[in-house]
Scaffold this motif. Sequence first.
Motif, PDB file in Angstrom:
ATOM      1  N   SER A 175       0.820  -1.217   0.000  1.00 16.79           N
ATOM      2  CA  SER A 175       0.000   0.000   0.000  1.00 16.79           C
ATOM      3  C   SER A 175       0.849   1.261   0.000  1.00 16.79           C
ATOM      4  CB  SER A 175      -0.926   0.018   1.212  1.00 16.79           C
ATOM      5  OG  SER A 175      -1.853  -1.030   1.144  1.00 16.79           O
ATOM      6  N   VAL A 176       1.910   1.287   0.788  1.00 19.59           N
ATOM      7  CA  VAL A 176       2.787   2.460   0.855  1.00 19.59           C
ATOM      8  C   VAL A 176       3.366   2.765  -0.522  1.00 19.59           C
ATOM      9  CG1 VAL A 176       5.021   3.304   1.729  1.00 19.59           C
ATOM     10  CG2 VAL A 176       3.368   2.292   3.299  1.00 19.59           C
ATOM     11  N   PHE A 177       3.901   1.752  -1.182  1.00 22.04           N
ATOM     12  CA  PHE A 177       4.522   1.997  -2.484  1.00 22.04           C
ATOM     13  C   PHE A 177       3.490   2.329  -3.553  1.00 22.04           C
ATOM     14  CE2 PHE A 177       8.121  -0.396  -0.487  1.00 22.04           C
ATOM     15  CZ  PHE A 177       8.946   0.709  -0.396  1.00 22.04           C
ATOM     16  N   ALA A 178       2.285   1.775  -3.466  1.00 23.62           N
ATOM     17  CA  ALA A 178       1.222   2.138  -4.411  1.00 23.62           C
ATOM     18  C   ALA A 178       0.800   3.588  -4.200  1.00 23.62           C
ATOM     19  CB  ALA A 178       0.023   1.207  -4.241  1.00 23.62           C
ATOM     20  N   LEU A 179       0.686   4.014  -2.952  1.00 23.02           N
ATOM     21  CA  LEU A 179       0.325   5.413  -2.673  1.00 23.02           C
ATOM     22  C   LEU A 179       1.387   6.380  -3.186  1.00 23.02           C
ATOM     23  CD1 LEU A 179      -1.167   5.106   0.914  1.00 23.02           C
ATOM     24  CD2 LEU A 179      -2.372   5.854  -1.145  1.00 23.02           C
ATOM     25  N   LEU A 180       2.649   6.017  -3.036  1.00 21.60           N
ATOM     26  CA  LEU A 180       3.720   6.887  -3.518  1.00 21.60           C
ATOM     27  C   LEU A 180       3.704   7.013  -5.041  1.00 21.60           C
ATOM     28  CD1 LEU A 180       6.610   5.793  -1.141  1.00 21.60           C
ATOM     29  CD2 LEU A 180       5.432   7.996  -1.170  1.00 21.60           C
ATOM     30  N   GLN A 181       3.209   5.990  -5.723  1.00 21.98           N
ATOM     31  CA  GLN A 181       3.083   6.047  -7.188  1.00 21.98           C
ATOM     32  C   GLN A 181       1.821   6.798  -7.603  1.00 21.98           C
ATOM     33  OE1 GLN A 181       5.494   5.150  -9.102  1.00 21.98           O
ATOM     34  NE2 GLN A 181       6.655   4.078  -7.551  1.00 21.98           N
ATOM     35  N   ARG A 182       0.955   7.068  -6.622  1.00 23.84           N
ATOM     36  CA  ARG A 182      -0.344   7.710  -6.878  1.00 23.84           C
ATOM     37  C   ARG A 182      -1.173   6.898  -7.872  1.00 23.84           C
ATOM     38  NH1 ARG A 182       2.751  12.913  -6.494  1.00 23.84           N
ATOM     39  NH2 ARG A 182       2.180  13.689  -4.446  1.00 23.84           N
ATOM     40  N   SER A 183      -1.139   5.582  -7.663  1.00 20.89           N
ATOM     41  CA  SER A 183      -1.879   4.691  -8.540  1.00 20.89           C
ATOM     42  C   SER A 183      -2.243   3.424  -7.788  1.00 20.89           C
ATOM     43  CB  SER A 183      -1.019   4.321  -9.746  1.00 20.89           C
ATOM     44  OG  SER A 183      -1.644   3.316 -10.506  1.00 20.89           O
ATOM     45  N   SER A 184      -3.393   2.869  -8.107  1.00 18.67           N
ATOM     46  CA  SER A 184      -3.760   1.577  -7.523  1.00 18.67           C
ATOM     47  C   SER A 184      -3.389   0.440  -8.475  1.00 18.67           C
ATOM     48  CB  SER A 184      -5.261   1.544  -7.223  1.00 18.67           C
ATOM     49  OG  SER A 184      -5.986   1.711  -8.421  1.00 18.67           O
ATOM     50  N   ASN A 185      -2.858   0.791  -9.630  1.00 20.52           N
ATOM     51  CA  ASN A 185      -2.496  -0.196 -10.638  1.00 20.52           C
ATOM     52  C   ASN A 185      -0.982  -0.415 -10.654  1.00 20.52           C
ATOM     53  OD1 ASN A 185      -2.900  -2.022 -12.678  1.00 20.52           O
ATOM     54  ND2 ASN A 185      -2.901  -0.486 -14.300  1.00 20.52           N
ATOM     55  N   VAL A 186      -0.433  -0.715  -9.474  1.00 14.59           N
ATOM     56  CA  VAL A 186       1.006  -0.932  -9.319  1.00 14.59           C
ATOM     57  C   VAL A 186       1.211  -2.386  -8.903  1.00 14.59           C
ATOM     58  CG1 VAL A 186       3.043  -0.260  -7.986  1.00 14.59           C
ATOM     59  CG2 VAL A 186       1.364   1.454  -8.620  1.00 14.59           C
ATOM     60  N   PRO A 187       2.136  -3.102  -9.530  1.00 16.81           N
ATOM     61  CA  PRO A 187       2.352  -4.497  -9.118  1.00 16.81           C
ATOM     62  C   PRO A 187       2.839  -4.580  -7.670  1.00 16.81           C
ATOM     63  CG  PRO A 187       3.945  -3.820 -10.795  1.00 16.81           C
ATOM     64  CD  PRO A 187       3.015  -2.681 -10.593  1.00 16.81           C
ATOM     65  N   LEU A 206       8.281   4.908 -10.368  1.00 19.59           N
ATOM     66  CA  LEU A 206       8.162   4.397 -11.733  1.00 19.59           C
ATOM     67  C   LEU A 206       8.245   5.487 -12.793  1.00 19.59           C
ATOM     68  CD1 LEU A 206       5.407   1.686 -11.200  1.00 19.59           C
ATOM     69  CD2 LEU A 206       7.892   1.388 -11.308  1.00 19.59           C
ATOM     70  N   GLN A 207       8.013   6.736 -12.412  1.00 16.50           N
ATOM     71  CA  GLN A 207       8.097   7.837 -13.379  1.00 16.50           C
ATOM     72  C   GLN A 207       9.526   8.326 -13.569  1.00 16.50           C
ATOM     73  OE1 GLN A 207       5.324  10.702 -11.844  1.00 16.50           O
ATOM     74  NE2 GLN A 207       3.563   9.602 -12.661  1.00 16.50           N
ATOM     75  N   THR A 208      10.306   8.371 -12.472  1.00 16.68           N
ATOM     76  CA  THR A 208      11.668   8.908 -12.558  1.00 16.68           C
ATOM     77  C   THR A 208      12.749   7.830 -12.505  1.00 16.68           C
ATOM     78  OG1 THR A 208      11.907   9.166 -10.162  1.00 16.68           O
ATOM     79  CG2 THR A 208      10.915  11.010 -11.377  1.00 16.68           C
ATOM     80  N   GLY A 209      12.405   6.644 -12.010  1.00 16.96           N
ATOM     81  CA  GLY A 209      13.390   5.575 -11.859  1.00 16.96           C
ATOM     82  C   GLY A 209      14.233   5.692 -10.598  1.00 16.96           C
ATOM     83  N   GLU A 210      13.991   6.721  -9.798  1.00 13.87           N
ATOM     84  CA  GLU A 210      14.774   6.922  -8.576  1.00 13.87           C
ATOM     85  C   GLU A 210      14.240   6.063  -7.440  1.00 13.87           C
ATOM     86  OE1 GLU A 210      15.171  11.016  -7.471  1.00 13.87           O
ATOM     87  OE2 GLU A 210      15.492  11.639  -9.531  1.00 13.87           O
ATOM     88  N   LYS A 211      15.176   5.552  -6.632  1.00 14.16           N
ATOM     89  CA  LYS A 211      14.788   4.784  -5.450  1.00 14.16           C
ATOM     90  C   LYS A 211      14.323   5.740  -4.358  1.00 14.16           C
ATOM     91  CE  LYS A 211      17.894   0.938  -6.237  1.00 14.16           C
ATOM     92  NZ  LYS A 211      19.009   0.162  -5.719  1.00 14.16           N
ATOM     93  N   TYR A 212      13.352   5.290  -3.575  1.00 18.58           N
ATOM     94  CA  TYR A 212      12.909   6.090  -2.433  1.00 18.58           C
ATOM     95  C   TYR A 212      13.982   6.065  -1.349  1.00 18.58           C
ATOM     96  CZ  TYR A 212       8.404   6.248  -4.699  1.00 18.58           C
ATOM     97  OH  TYR A 212       7.402   6.481  -5.601  1.00 18.58           O
ATOM     98  N   PRO A 213      14.064   7.122  -0.524  1.00 18.68           N
ATOM     99  CA  PRO A 213      15.148   7.232   0.461  1.00 18.68           C
ATOM    100  C   PRO A 213      14.903   6.434   1.745  1.00 18.68           C
ATOM    101  CG  PRO A 213      13.790   9.182   0.554  1.00 18.68           C
ATOM    102  CD  PRO A 213      13.254   8.344  -0.574  1.00 18.68           C
ATOM    103  N   PHE A 214      14.117   5.375   1.652  1.00 20.87           N
ATOM    104  CA  PHE A 214      13.865   4.540   2.830  1.00 20.87           C
ATOM    105  C   PHE A 214      13.640   3.103   2.380  1.00 20.87           C
ATOM    106  CE2 PHE A 214       9.777   6.005   1.336  1.00 20.87           C
ATOM    107  CZ  PHE A 214       9.004   4.856   1.371  1.00 20.87           C
ATOM    108  N   ARG A 215      13.824   2.190   3.329  1.00 24.62           N
ATOM    109  CA  ARG A 215      13.532   0.772   3.094  1.00 24.62           C
ATOM    110  C   ARG A 215      12.547   0.320   4.159  1.00 24.62           C
ATOM    111  NH1 ARG A 215      19.044  -2.494   2.765  1.00 24.62           N
ATOM    112  NH2 ARG A 215      19.132  -1.749   4.899  1.00 24.62           N
ATOM    113  N   LEU A 216      11.581  -0.474   3.747  1.00 24.58           N
ATOM    114  CA  LEU A 216      10.659  -1.092   4.695  1.00 24.58           C
ATOM    115  C   LEU A 216      11.117  -2.530   4.905  1.00 24.58           C
ATOM    116  CD1 LEU A 216       7.251   0.247   3.351  1.00 24.58           C
ATOM    117  CD2 LEU A 216       8.565   1.078   5.295  1.00 24.58           C
TER     118      LEU A 216
END
Length: 75
Positions: A19-31, A55-65
Motif C-alpha cells: 500500500s505504501v509503495f502504491a500510494l507513492l506512485q499515486r496509482s492503484s495499478n502498481v504491481p 516508476l516515473q523517474t526511476g529513482e529509489k525512495y530514500p527509505f527501506r521497509l
Amino acid sequence: VNILLFGPVGSSKSSFINSVFALLQRSSNVPDLVLCGGSSGPVTKKFEFYRGVNLQTGEKYPFRLMDTWGLSHSN
C-alpha cells in the motif's frame, strides 16, 4: 532510513508495504512488491528489505521497509 514492521501473524504487515509503495506512485495499478495474504498461516517466512522505485523517474525512495514474519505464541 530503515523502517522495521513487526506484529502478530495476519496483521497485514506485507499488505502495508504494498500500500505504501502504491500510494507513492499515486496509482492503484502498481504491481505488488510483496507476496501477502489470503492464507490461514503466515506468508512471510524470512526477514526481507523492500525499497521502492518511483516508476516515473526511476529513482529509489530514500527509505527501506523491512518485513518480518508474524509473531505468535509459538515463536
